[in-house]
Design an enzyme around this catalytic site. Structure first.
Site, PDB file in Angstrom:
ATOM      1  N   HIS A  77       1.198   6.844   2.790  1.00 18.73           N
ATOM      2  CA  HIS A  77       0.379   8.047   2.639  1.00 18.73           C
ATOM      3  C   HIS A  77       0.493   8.949   3.857  1.00 18.73           C
ATOM      4  O   HIS A  77       1.191   8.643   4.821  1.00 18.73           O
ATOM      5  CB  HIS A  77      -1.079   7.671   2.337  1.00 18.73           C
ATOM      6  CG  HIS A  77      -1.737   6.874   3.414  1.00 18.73           C
ATOM      7  ND1 HIS A  77      -2.177   7.421   4.592  1.00 18.73           N
ATOM      8  CD2 HIS A  77      -2.040   5.559   3.476  1.00 18.73           C
ATOM      9  CE1 HIS A  77      -2.729   6.493   5.332  1.00 18.73           C
ATOM     10  NE2 HIS A  77      -2.650   5.358   4.696  1.00 18.73           N
ATOM     11  N   LYS A 103       0.878  -1.172   0.000  1.00 21.74           N
ATOM     12  CA  LYS A 103       0.000   0.000   0.000  1.00 21.74           C
ATOM     13  C   LYS A 103       0.915   1.221   0.000  1.00 21.74           C
ATOM     14  O   LYS A 103       2.046   1.142   0.456  1.00 21.74           O
ATOM     15  CB  LYS A 103      -0.870   0.027   1.255  1.00 21.74           C
ATOM     16  CG  LYS A 103      -1.836  -1.139   1.376  1.00 21.74           C
ATOM     17  CD  LYS A 103      -2.668  -0.953   2.631  1.00 21.74           C
ATOM     18  CE  LYS A 103      -3.431  -2.204   2.989  1.00 21.74           C
ATOM     19  NZ  LYS A 103      -4.160  -2.038   4.266  1.00 21.74           N
ATOM     20  N   HIS A 142       0.469   7.814   7.479  1.00 23.12           N
ATOM     21  CA  HIS A 142       1.675   7.268   8.109  1.00 23.12           C
ATOM     22  C   HIS A 142       2.652   8.380   8.503  1.00 23.12           C
ATOM     23  O   HIS A 142       3.618   8.136   9.212  1.00 23.12           O
ATOM     24  CB  HIS A 142       2.427   6.338   7.131  1.00 23.12           C
ATOM     25  CG  HIS A 142       1.645   5.115   6.762  1.00 23.12           C
ATOM     26  ND1 HIS A 142       1.239   4.881   5.478  1.00 23.12           N
ATOM     27  CD2 HIS A 142       1.194   4.078   7.506  1.00 23.12           C
ATOM     28  CE1 HIS A 142       0.558   3.738   5.452  1.00 23.12           C
ATOM     29  NE2 HIS A 142       0.525   3.245   6.669  1.00 23.12           N
TER      30      HIS A 142
END
Length: 665
Positions: A167, A164, A170
């Site tokens: 983004h 993933k 995080h």
């Protein structure tokens, strides 16, 4: 100048050999003042200096003086605190370091004598430079015996999910964890930075299904995380549709159970059930369709794939391994832009089965697990009376198919880290929505007989970046954010063509400014506060922002370039020429930096350092018209440059502590 400072401190009575706790004048200039005030005040009050000492504290604002003592804190009974304050103020002896105190109600306000402060603070800053504000004594296992070594702290932070994108959700863990790593290193700890990747679980089964069906090898090579993310979003949308379909089918088939009861009752009574059966037939078909989706749909296929991974199936693992390796390569590139390096990339997948078996046996032996529908769980409501049990609820430790869950793997990970590193402290920098899980983790460790180990683990929580969801595909990738703000900063820089042409690598500087704006915006509030992701807020030049801090640092560098005076001449300047209130107030602020770092070690709030830096830069910017360098008399110029050099050092130290890269142009 160094000799002036030395003489000033030689005249100081630090308390007749008394060892004041946590007083380290070699690292903190204010630790010359606290024992001095405490010992003089002890003589006139008759109170034990060790009782007076902790009552000597910094004022909130400089208009209230430099240090203050609350009379009540000295524990004298039977006398009015206000009368005592006035009496002690009048009796306080002459001092080389502090003015006679002022009685303010029940408080004694102390102001430092400017020249002694100037000499001692600037001498210490020039001597220690990049280490000013740091105190390695805090990290010693035994402060009285450094040979016993340093405390070891593990800081686990960032911890994104493989395949993933990294983004903005995080971002907070990464920024706060990076800051805490710098902070504990400044305090003398041995810091082990750990990135505990979300690299295991049923979602990999789901991703593998999507890649097997819709994957594109060329797209994977060109942009691995982007391609895997697109596949993840696509199959999650399918999974949601499938779950909604199952729910609709189950609702449609709901009357079937009653019909089946009626059919049985009719048959038992010897009645004709033909009509009832004809009603039941289409509902049975609906129920079969629902069951088929449950048995063979995406969710079950993903579960089976993950079970293959758990069982060591090489085909399943090879694809997972590829996703993991490609993701880590990309993460490292992003972390490098944020000045973040890790000592270890760990992950759920690397927790050994033996470790999980060990903790599972301990849980069973401790009698804290129970079976429920073939699965194993801990019911904290039964184990802990009242509110604590209710808050922790129930925690699944093993599914009915035998696969492990987060809690079991995290319990195994704690044990492995303790065996490997024998840590003194371990901090998990994780969002507030994981508080229950981490509290379950610590409490389970304790209930298994490892109370000391649990006590060494803690959760540094923070609020969420709102308005994002990976599953829905509405996420804003961090690389996109950093690119957008860097481009924005580059455009702003271009508006001043003359200065723009002086910058050696404007693209790199724009990138640093962009990253500074993102990081400072994130650190501006308390950790626990949620905030809405907003590009406008991040790129704003209004108020206290990252670009403002960078501009303050670059302007100081510009003053030194234009003055063209060697550092040796600046550091030996005659500081007695600095008499203006602006200069004195700046030095009073500089003296507080080590205390600010120490306080932050307790609060774990980046905003504590950030607020200090903005106070310092505001004082600096208001002084330029008064404390002019260019055009002033040479000796005065050198003295003012010495003050500005001290500010530049402290400002740079604070910025680096936050994880920022100070720019010079």
């Amino acid at each position: 100048m160094a000799s002036q400072a030395h003489v000033g401190m030689e005249q100081l009575d630090l308390g007749q050999g008394i060892q004041f706790p946590n007083s380290h004048p070699q690292y903190n200039p204010l630790d010359h003042y606290r024992p001095h005030i405490a010992s003089l005040l002890a003589k006139i009050t008759g109170v034990d200096p060790l009782i007076v000492y902790p009552a000597v504290s910094l004022t909130q604002t400089l208009d209230k003086g430099d240090m203050v003592v609350a009379v009540q804190a000295l524990r004298i009974k039977g006398q009015q605190p206000q009368a005592l304050a006035e009496k002690w103020a009048s009796e306080f002896p002459q001092s080389d370091l502090v003015e006679k105190p002022i009685a303010d109600g029940t408080f004694l306000q102390f102001r430092f004598k400017p020249q002694a402060l100037l000499n001692s603070v600037l001498a210490q800053i020039f001597k220690t430079k990049k280490t000013f504000g740091q105190n390695p004594v805090f990290g010693f296992k035994d402060p009285k015996d450094p040979s016993k070594g340093r405390k070891r702290i593990i800081i686990e932070f960032s911890s994104p999910n493989i395949a993933k994108p990294f983004h903005a959700g995080h971002l907070r863990s990464t920024i706060i964890g990076g800051f805490l790593s710098h902070l504990y290193e400044a305090a003398g700890y041995e810091v082990i930075r750990v990135n505990y990747l979300g690299d295991w679980g049923k979602q990999f089964g789901l991703l593998a299904l999507s890649y097997t069906r819709d994957g594109d090898e060329q797209a994977l090579q060109q942009n691995p995380i982007g391609h895997l993310f697109d596949l993840y979003v696509k199959i999650n949308a399918e999974l949601t549709r499938e779950k909604n379909e199952i729910k609709a089918l189950d609702e449609e088939a709901a009357p079937l159970a009653d019909l089946q009861k009626q059919i049985k009752a009719a048959e038992d009574a010897g009645q004709d059930a033909t009509q009832l059966k004809s009603k039941a037939l289409p509902l049975e078909e609906v129920a079969r369709k629902s069951q088929d989706l449950k048995d063979n749909g995406l969710d079950e296929q993903a579960r089976r794939y993950f079970k293959q991974m758990c069982d060591g199936d090489e085909h399943a693992l090879s694809l997972w391994r590829r996703f993991r390796d490609l993701s880590i390569v990309r993460y490292k590139q992003t972390y490098a832009r944020l000045n973040i390096k890790y000592d270890h990339y760990l992950g759920e997948s690397l927790v050994k089965q033996e470790s999980m078996d060990l903790v599972e046996k301990e849980m069973d032996d401790s009698g804290i697990t129970e079976l429920s529908q073939g699965a194993k769980l801990i019911n904290f409501e039964k184990l802990l009376p009242g509110k604590p049990g209710k808050q922790l609820g129930k925690a699944l430790v093993k599914k009915k198919d035998g696969t492990s869950l987060y809690l079991t793997r995290d319990l195994g990970a704690i044990r492995e880290r303790e065996d490997l590193w024998h840590f003194d402290q371990m901090i998990y920098v994780v969002a507030s929505d994981q508080s229950v899980h981490l509290n379950q983790l610590f409490k389970t460790t304790e209930l298994c007989g490892h109370k000391d180990l649990a006590a060494r683990c803690s959760h540094i929580t923070f609020g969420l970046v709102l308005g994002m969801s990976t599953r829905r595909g509405t996420v804003k990738f961090l690389d996109d954010i950093l690119r957008d703000v860097a481009e924005h900063m580059h455009e702003v820089m271009r508006k001043n063509q003359a200065k723009y042409e002086q910058i050696e690598d404007p693209v790199a500087v724009a990138d640093i400014l962009g990253i500074s704006s993102v990081m400072v915006q994130d650190m501006s509030g308390k950790r626990i506060n949620n905030y809405h992701f907003s590009m406008d807020a991040m790129t704003s030049f209004e108020g206290d922002t990252g670009p403002y801090l960078q501009y303050a640092h670059a302007r100081l560098c510009s003053i030194f370039r234009k003055a063209g005076i060697p550092d040796t001449e600046i550091e030996s300047a005659d500081l007695s020429l600095l008499t203006e209130p602006h200069a004195i107030n700046i030095v009073r602020l500089l003296a507080r930096y080590p205390d600010t770092v120490t306080m932050t070690l307790r609060t774990h709030e980046p905003t504590t350092i950030l607020t200090y830096l903005f106070r310092l830069t505001h004082a600096l910017s208001s002084s330029y018209d008064v404390l002019k360098v260019l055009g002033s008399e040479p000796k005065l110029m050198r003295a003012r440059l010495a003050l500005y050099e001290a500010v530049r050092i402290v400002l740079g130290n604070g910025m680096r502590l936050l994880g920022l890269t100070p720019v010079e142009r």
